[in-house]
Design a protein around this motif. Structure first.
Motif, mmCIF file in Angstrom:
data_model
loop_
_atom_site.group_PDB
_atom_site.id
_atom_site.type_symbol
_atom_site.label_atom_id
_atom_site.label_comp_id
_atom_site.label_asym_id
_atom_site.label_seq_id
_atom_site.Cartn_x
_atom_site.Cartn_y
_atom_site.Cartn_z
ATOM 1 N N LYS A 39 0.838 -1.199 0.000
ATOM 2 C CA LYS A 39 0.000 0.000 0.000
ATOM 3 C C LYS A 39 0.874 1.250 0.000
ATOM 4 O O LYS A 39 1.877 1.323 0.722
ATOM 5 C CB LYS A 39 -0.894 0.002 1.239
ATOM 6 N N GLY A 40 0.491 2.219 -0.805
ATOM 7 C CA GLY A 40 1.229 3.470 -0.868
ATOM 8 C C GLY A 40 1.128 4.251 0.425
ATOM 9 O O GLY A 40 0.100 4.208 1.118
ATOM 10 N N VAL A 41 2.210 4.967 0.741
ATOM 11 C CA VAL A 41 2.231 5.748 1.979
ATOM 12 C C VAL A 41 1.136 6.795 1.987
ATOM 13 O O VAL A 41 0.552 7.096 3.018
ATOM 14 C CB VAL A 41 3.617 6.414 2.159
ATOM 15 N N GLY A 42 0.826 7.367 0.840
ATOM 16 C CA GLY A 42 -0.179 8.415 0.774
ATOM 17 C C GLY A 42 -1.600 7.900 0.767
ATOM 18 O O GLY A 42 -2.538 8.683 0.751
ATOM 19 N N GLU A 43 -1.795 6.565 0.760
ATOM 20 C CA GLU A 43 -3.139 6.021 0.726
ATOM 21 C C GLU A 43 -3.768 6.032 2.110
ATOM 22 O O GLU A 43 -3.094 6.162 3.126
ATOM 23 C CB GLU A 43 -3.110 4.596 0.168
ATOM 24 N N VAL A 44 -5.073 5.853 2.131
ATOM 25 C CA VAL A 44 -5.817 5.892 3.384
ATOM 26 C C VAL A 44 -5.609 4.608 4.169
ATOM 27 O O VAL A 44 -5.708 3.508 3.619
ATOM 28 C CB VAL A 44 -7.318 6.105 3.109
ATOM 29 N N ASP A 45 -5.319 4.738 5.444
ATOM 30 C CA ASP A 45 -5.217 3.605 6.354
ATOM 31 C C ASP A 45 -6.414 3.657 7.298
ATOM 32 O O ASP A 45 -7.186 4.611 7.276
ATOM 33 C CB ASP A 45 -3.901 3.677 7.133
ATOM 34 N N ALA A 46 -6.566 2.645 8.113
ATOM 35 C CA ALA A 46 -7.725 2.597 9.009
ATOM 36 C C ALA A 46 -7.301 2.176 10.400
ATOM 37 O O ALA A 46 -6.320 1.444 10.572
ATOM 38 C CB ALA A 46 -8.773 1.643 8.463
ATOM 39 N N THR A 47 -8.030 2.657 11.394
ATOM 40 C CA THR A 47 -7.800 2.266 12.773
ATOM 41 C C THR A 47 -9.138 2.290 13.506
ATOM 42 O O THR A 47 -10.118 2.827 13.002
ATOM 43 C CB THR A 47 -6.787 3.213 13.463
ATOM 44 N N THR A 48 -9.180 1.686 14.670
ATOM 45 C CA THR A 48 -10.442 1.592 15.414
ATOM 46 C C THR A 48 -10.256 2.081 16.847
ATOM 47 O O THR A 48 -9.159 2.004 17.405
ATOM 48 C CB THR A 48 -10.977 0.149 15.445
ATOM 49 N N PHE A 49 -11.352 2.561 17.428
ATOM 50 C CA PHE A 49 -11.379 3.005 18.817
ATOM 51 C C PHE A 49 -12.669 2.501 19.460
ATOM 52 O O PHE A 49 -13.682 2.308 18.783
ATOM 53 C CB PHE A 49 -11.354 4.533 18.922
ATOM 54 N N THR A 50 -12.615 2.310 20.758
ATOM 55 C CA THR A 50 -13.837 2.010 21.501
ATOM 56 C C THR A 50 -14.436 3.324 21.973
ATOM 57 O O THR A 50 -13.752 4.133 22.603
ATOM 58 C CB THR A 50 -13.546 1.107 22.710
ATOM 59 N N GLY A 51 -15.702 3.560 21.638
ATOM 60 C CA GLY A 51 -16.353 4.817 21.988
ATOM 61 C C GLY A 51 -17.558 4.614 22.882
ATOM 62 O O GLY A 51 -17.990 3.484 23.143
ATOM 63 N N ARG A 52 -18.115 5.716 23.329
ATOM 64 C CA ARG A 52 -19.297 5.708 24.185
ATOM 65 C C ARG A 52 -20.171 6.895 23.814
ATOM 66 O O ARG A 52 -19.670 7.996 23.623
ATOM 67 C CB ARG A 52 -18.899 5.774 25.664
ATOM 68 N N THR A 53 -21.465 6.648 23.694
ATOM 69 C CA THR A 53 -22.373 7.727 23.322
ATOM 70 C C THR A 53 -22.661 8.620 24.528
ATOM 71 O O THR A 53 -22.770 8.144 25.653
ATOM 72 C CB THR A 53 -23.698 7.171 22.780
ATOM 73 N N LYS A 54 -22.769 9.902 24.245
ATOM 74 C CA LYS A 54 -23.099 10.883 25.275
ATOM 75 C C LYS A 54 -24.016 11.932 24.669
ATOM 76 O O LYS A 54 -23.974 12.183 23.462
ATOM 77 C CB LYS A 54 -21.841 11.549 25.842
ATOM 78 N N SER A 55 -24.815 12.538 25.514
ATOM 79 C CA SER A 55 -25.672 13.611 25.033
ATOM 80 C C SER A 55 -24.832 14.847 24.775
ATOM 81 O O SER A 55 -23.897 15.162 25.532
ATOM 82 C CB SER A 55 -26.759 13.926 26.058
#
Length: 357
Positions: A39-55
């Motif tokens: 994959k090219g360095v300038g291409e889009v990569d992906a990562t994930t996070f654990t989130g929590r909904t808040k008002s």
């Protein structure tokens, strides 16, 4: 003589048949290798996070005065209107305070009016008139403050929404500013994630966010950054608030839910450069090489590359020799040869975890 010639002919035919049989013998099995697409360095990569909904609008309601709670008028889950009374404090002491100040006010007011009348007739000094006037202003402000304190014994919601938590019950004594009830708005819901310092440093490279919930299946909801904290917490993590950019079902997605947030990250280097795993690189005759896999023929061929840097995770930055989208052998490079036909390592599908089926 004819008989000998016949025997020679039979021998040659037998030898030819043996030779043909030897050529047709099964060849050695093709080695199995693991192949990855660079994959090219300038291409889009992906990562994930654990989130929590808040008002987006969440408040902790607290009395502005201290005292004993007489009644909490709501329970968790109740819907309240802005301005609605949610709790009442025992107001007896504040009622007595207002009554005493009111009496004091009446006396000071009467005295001040007499002095100011005398001053208007020229029968007293300007100093006495100023003292009377300032004294009346002071007691007026004191009375207004005590009336406000009495009014503050009734705790009102500052927003319309749902009661999330009751921190105290009737009969408990609280100090001024101590939260009694928390309310979250019934309107916008946001997602909160925590990111590391390295992610915070490249926050401007995040090109898109989305999240998924167990209750909504495979549906992905797009998100956008609303706010990023500029100070890390005690765990050296930064808080990022993300807002939904499309409509959501507020009956299914409510504050307090856990969600998986997917983020796309753009590279910031030359797109012609590519990342490769270090296990794919070998040194032959002083040349840095990789095995490029041809999907049509199933054959691998060596190709010289130029490596410019090595990352902590073991990936290498290749400046020349490869193009984004090409397939290379990632493991098993020391057991294959240039021009050799190989077999690909079969990876278990997502529905066959562990390759048990």
């Amino acid at each position: 003589m004819k008989k000998f010639s016949y025997l020679i002919t039979i021998f040659l035919m037998a030898a030819a048949m043996m030779s043909c049989g030897h050529k047709d013998a099964p060849q050695e099995d093709a080695p199995i290798v693991d192949v990855v697409t660079v994959k090219g360095v300038g291409e889009v990569d992906a990562t994930t996070f654990t989130g929590r909904t808040k008002s987006a609008s969440e408040v902790n309601l607290a009395f502005r005065v201290a005292g004993q709670i007489e009644r909490v008028l709501v329970k968790e889950g109740d819907y309240v209107q802005k301005g609605q009374v949610v709790a009442v404090m025992d107001a007896r002491d504040y009622q007595v305070q207002v009554a005493a100040t009111q009496a004091e006010y009446e006396q000071v007011k009467a005295d001040a009016e007499r002095v100011m009348a005398l001053y208007a007739e020229g029968n007293t000094t300007a100093s006495n008139n100023d003292k009377a006037r300032y004294g009346l202003q002071q007691i007026t402000q004191k009375l207004a403050n005590h009336r406000n304190q009495l009014a503050d014994t009734r705790l009102r919601s500052t927003i319309s929404g749902y009661v999330q938590t009751k921190f105290h019950e009737s009969g408990e004594t609280v100090s001024a500013g101590m939260p009694v009830v928390s309310v979250f708005g019934s309107g916008d819901t946001e997602v909160e994630i925590k990111i590391s310092a390295s992610d915070f440093a490249k926050i401007d490279k995040f090109t898109g966010f989305g999240c998924r919930f167990d209750v909504t299946g495979d549906e992905t909801f797009p998100l956008a950054i609303d706010h990023v904290s500029q100070e890390a917490n005690t765990s050296q993590l930064y808080t990022v608030r993300l807002k939904f950019t499309s409509a959501i079902d507020h009956k299914k997605i409510t504050p307090g839910m856990t969600t998986m947030v997917y983020a796309e990250v753009a590279g910031n280097e030359n797109p012609s450069m590519v990342w490769v795993p270090s296990s794919a690189v070998l040194n032959e005759g002083g040349k840095v090489m990789v095995y490029v896999y041809d999907e049509k023929s199933g054959v691998v061929k060596t190709r010289a590359v130029t490596v410019t840097s090595v990352q902590r995770d073991g990936t290498m930055l290749v400046e020349s020799g490869l193009r984004s989208g090409e397939s290379i052998v990632a493991s098993g490079v020391h057991h294959i040869k240039d021009g050799q036909k190989v077999k690909l390592l079969q990876k278990p599908s997502e529905s066959n975890v562990g390759g048990l089926l």
